[in-house]
Design an enzyme around this catalytic site. Sequence first.
Site, PDB file in Angstrom:
ATOM      1  N   LYS A 258       0.822  -1.210   0.000  1.00 30.90           N
ATOM      2  CA  LYS A 258       0.000   0.000   0.000  1.00 30.90           C
ATOM      3  C   LYS A 258       0.856   1.260   0.000  1.00 30.90           C
ATOM      4  O   LYS A 258       0.468   2.260  -0.596  1.00 30.90           O
ATOM      5  CB  LYS A 258      -0.951   0.006   1.206  1.00 30.90           C
TER       6      LYS A 258
ATOM      7  N   LYS B 103     -11.144  -9.272  -6.093  1.00 25.73           N
ATOM      8  CA  LYS B 103     -10.979  -7.857  -6.411  1.00 25.73           C
ATOM      9  C   LYS B 103      -9.529  -7.501  -6.639  1.00 25.73           C
ATOM     10  O   LYS B 103      -9.234  -6.590  -7.386  1.00 25.73           O
ATOM     11  CB  LYS B 103     -11.540  -7.027  -5.280  1.00 25.73           C
TER      12      LYS B 103
ATOM     13  N   LYS C 210      -8.809 -17.404  -8.987  1.00 26.85           N
ATOM     14  CA  LYS C 210     -10.049 -17.125  -8.289  1.00 26.85           C
ATOM     15  C   LYS C 210     -10.575 -15.719  -8.619  1.00 26.85           C
ATOM     16  O   LYS C 210      -9.793 -14.790  -8.772  1.00 26.85           O
ATOM     17  CB  LYS C 210      -9.769 -17.207  -6.784  1.00 26.85           C
TER      18      LYS C 210
END
Length: 332
Positions: free
Chosen positions: A113, A198, A195
């Site tokens: 981040k 997001k 999978k």
Amino acid sequence: MKKPIIFSGLQPTGIPTLGTVLGATENWARLSAEYNCLYCVVDMHALTIRQDPETLRSYSRNALAWLIALGLSPDENTLYFQSHVPAHGELAWILNCYTYVGELNRMTQFKDKSAKNEENINAGLYTYPVLQAADILLYQASLVPVGEDQRQHLELARNIALRFNGIYGEVFTVPDVYIAPVGAKIMGLQTPEKKMSKSEAENENNLVLVSDAPEAILKKFKRAVTDSDNEIRFAEEKPGISNLLTIFACATGKTIPQAEAEFAGQGYGQLKTRVGEAVVEMLKPYQDTHAKLMADGAYLDTVIKEGAAKAADMAAPTLTAVKKAVGYPMPV
Ligand code: TRP
């Protein structure tokens, strides 16, 4: 006998994906029968990224309404906003003092981040995992359902609990990751080897959100990746087609062989259209319920108020025990 506690936190931006609806929701009702479940919309964690106030407020409410719309009954579960229970922030401060910077420096999510938000590497982003530990430990949760990306944070929460207990005695339950029983595994429409998630969503056509409008859903399925042999059957070497068959089977309550039989002799174009239509139909009742919840402000307000009160009651004994343990002067 008291039921063991499950705690999960979800980001206000976290509109559930089709994968969640098909894979997880039917497990939720069973969980609330066996466990005391808390689902917390983590609006405090959201502040670690700069937010527009009105957007944060409306996303938070929207996220909570999705939980109800997807079947988490507010009578059987505790649904609330993190910022409505001040104990989260209070415990987070204390736990900051029992967490080493060396531990936080190792958090891969902080590194990721920070790399993405170079202009706002704030202290909250750094201590984010400590607030997360507080969320969990405050309720004596024994199980925490999280995705792979949260394992390291959960490991830290365990270490903080063990360290604190080592000094002061058994104050906290040491939580474990809850691995949901494997329901259907839904893969990305563009990357059917991976999978549907997001974090893979650089391409918005890869994933379907429960909030997607019918036209958007149909379009995403039309663009789904397939293969070149034009045979509709379930097989490991055919991840795209197998995923579409799985989604169809789940959305309609059929088996994979039944789904295969239904598409015998048809082309990929028809398959994609019909799977898209089945998903639109399956999601419609959830979307209708969500729209009703959002329209009925008074009902949602009541849920939010009662959820916060229930959570605060559950949190209070732990916070008191912690304050006593660390030596805060007790209120007189
Ligand atoms: N960090 C989690 C996420 O991004 C959200 C979260 C906050 C959480 N507090 C939690 C998850 C406590 C589980 C338990 O998905």
